[in-house]
Scaffold this active site. Structure first.
Site, PDB file in Angstrom:
ATOM      1  N   GLU A  34      31.950  97.280  62.222  1.00 15.39           N
ATOM      2  CA  GLU A  34      30.686  97.742  61.664  1.00 15.39           C
ATOM      3  C   GLU A  34      30.423  97.138  60.278  1.00 15.39           C
ATOM      4  OE1 GLU A  34      28.289  99.227  63.073  1.00 15.39           O
ATOM      5  OE2 GLU A  34      29.343  99.614  64.947  1.00 15.39           O
ATOM      6  N   TYR A 115      24.638 105.080  58.141  1.00  7.17           N
ATOM      7  CA  TYR A 115      24.699 104.400  59.437  1.00  7.17           C
ATOM      8  C   TYR A 115      26.140 104.148  59.866  1.00  7.17           C
ATOM      9  CZ  TYR A 115      25.346 100.609  62.629  1.00  7.17           C
ATOM     10  OH  TYR A 115      25.824  99.852  63.661  1.00  7.17           O
ATOM     11  N   ASP A 133      20.012 101.895  62.369  1.00 10.53           N
ATOM     12  CA  ASP A 133      20.084 100.574  61.738  1.00 10.53           C
ATOM     13  C   ASP A 133      18.765  99.853  61.974  1.00 10.53           C
ATOM     14  OD1 ASP A 133      20.175  99.836  64.411  1.00 10.53           O
ATOM     15  OD2 ASP A 133      21.922  98.527  64.206  1.00 10.53           O
TER      16      ASP A 133
END
Length: 353
Positions: A34, A115, A133
């Site tokens: 991520e 997020y 996102d």
């Protein structure tokens, strides 16, 4: 399950990408993926992720590494504060002995925002946390016909609420992956294939002719130009590097001696610059050669125009400043910005020596 979520999940099961971080529930590996993908497209981030995980297979390996090595493995991904934050967070996790397993604790990690925390918690732990996102903003804005700008406080709160309402709480990880992939592959920023979209019959943007303008943004990023003069100093088998400091781009990355100017400079102007004379005050210059002119390097808020010179000096000379003398054969060991890496490829060709 609502029709929106059901449609997305069905589409995802038919079109999902085979990615290594989707085959694990390990929060460390999901976290690494991520962070890499925050400002990087999957096609570019894939190889970086695999290489990074091979070298740092768990949080303890990453915590034990030196910052220079971490930065070297990050080289080319850009947004280097991500790597510094990742390293700092890894050390805090290693100190506590285990990866945090609540949203609040994950959110507290250095460099982790709403997020990323939601992604880690839903993918690793199955928590009902909705991700928001760029892909999710686009899908929700278009499907619901929301014209509220996504870069305002009010807009962010609105989209977070909408994402939470639509989240399939029984399968949060599957739903989150589905809506992100849908935005990345189907509901793309430019010229999406609306004719083949499974949500076309209920898409408000398509009905109103707003596909090309949604999602909206209120603020336009101000971009400034900067002008760099780089000097690769040929001191026989050695050269010189400088480690950039905090407060500017490329913190803790290495570069050639640099002079920044307020505009583009012609070759004959460079050698009379006071900064040039100071840099080489203690050197006997044997030759100066321009090897790259006005190389354009685009960052998020800046456009850099860089010239690169090869300056050959007599043995024993040292440029004035905080420079490290480095054997040319060891240059590959240093983490450098992509711009410097491009100059490496030009300067270190056999016919350029």
């Amino acid at each position: 399950m609502n029709r929106f979520g059901e449609t997305l999940i069905h589409w995802y099961e038919e079109n999902k990408r085979d990615l290594p971080w989707r085959d694990t529930k390990d929060p460390y590996k999901i976290w690494i993926s991520e962070i890499i993908l925050q400002q990087t497209r999957v096609v570019q981030g894939y190889d970086y992720y695999c290489r990074f995980i091979r070298r740092f297979p768990d949080v303890f390996a990453l915590a034990a590494a030196g910052e220079d090595e971490v930065m070297k493995y990050w080289q080319g991904l850009g947004y280097y504060s991500r790597a510094r934050n990742l390293h700092e967070a890894a050390r805090s996790i290693a100190a506590r002995g285990t990866f945090p397993d609540t949203y609040e604790e994950v959110r507290k990690l250095k460099g982790v925002g709403d997020y990323t925390a939601a992604a880690i918690c839903s993918f690793a732990y199955g928590m009902p946390c909705a991700v928001v996102d760029g892909n999710v903003y686009r899908v929700l804005s278009r499907w619901l016909g929301v014209e509220e700008p996504i870069d305002t406080t009010q807009g962010k709160k609105l989209y977070a609420a909408l994402a939470g309402e639509l989240l399939e709480k029984s399968v949060p990880a599957l739903y989150n992956q589905a809506i992100m992939d849908f935005g990345a592959l189907q509901c793309v920023p430019s010229s999406p294939s609306c004719m083949f979209c499974p949500l076309a019959d209920s898409c408000m943007a398509l009905q109103k002719g707003l596909v090309d303008v949604l999602p909206r943004k209120q603020h336009k990023t101000k971009v400034s130009n900067r002008y760099f003069l780089y000097f690769y100093i040929d001191a026989g088998g050695d050269t010189f590097l400088h480690k950039r400091e905090a407060g500017d781009i490329w913190h803790n990355l290495y570069e050639f001696p640099l002079i920044e100017t307020g505009r583009a400079m012609e070759e004959e102007e460079v050698c009379v610059l006071p900064a040039y004379r100071q840099l080489f005050a203690e050197c006997e210059i044997l030759s100066v050669r321009l090897v790259a002119k006005q190389v354009k390097h685009v960052l998020s808020h800046r456009v850099i125009y860089a010239d690169c010179y090869v300056v050959r000096i007599a043995p024993g000379g040292m440029p004035q400043g905080a420079f490290q003398c480095v054997p040319v054969g060891d240059l590959h060991k240093f983490a450098v910005p992509r711009l410097i890496s491009r100059f490496f490829s030009v300067i270190l060709k056999p016919n350029n020596q």
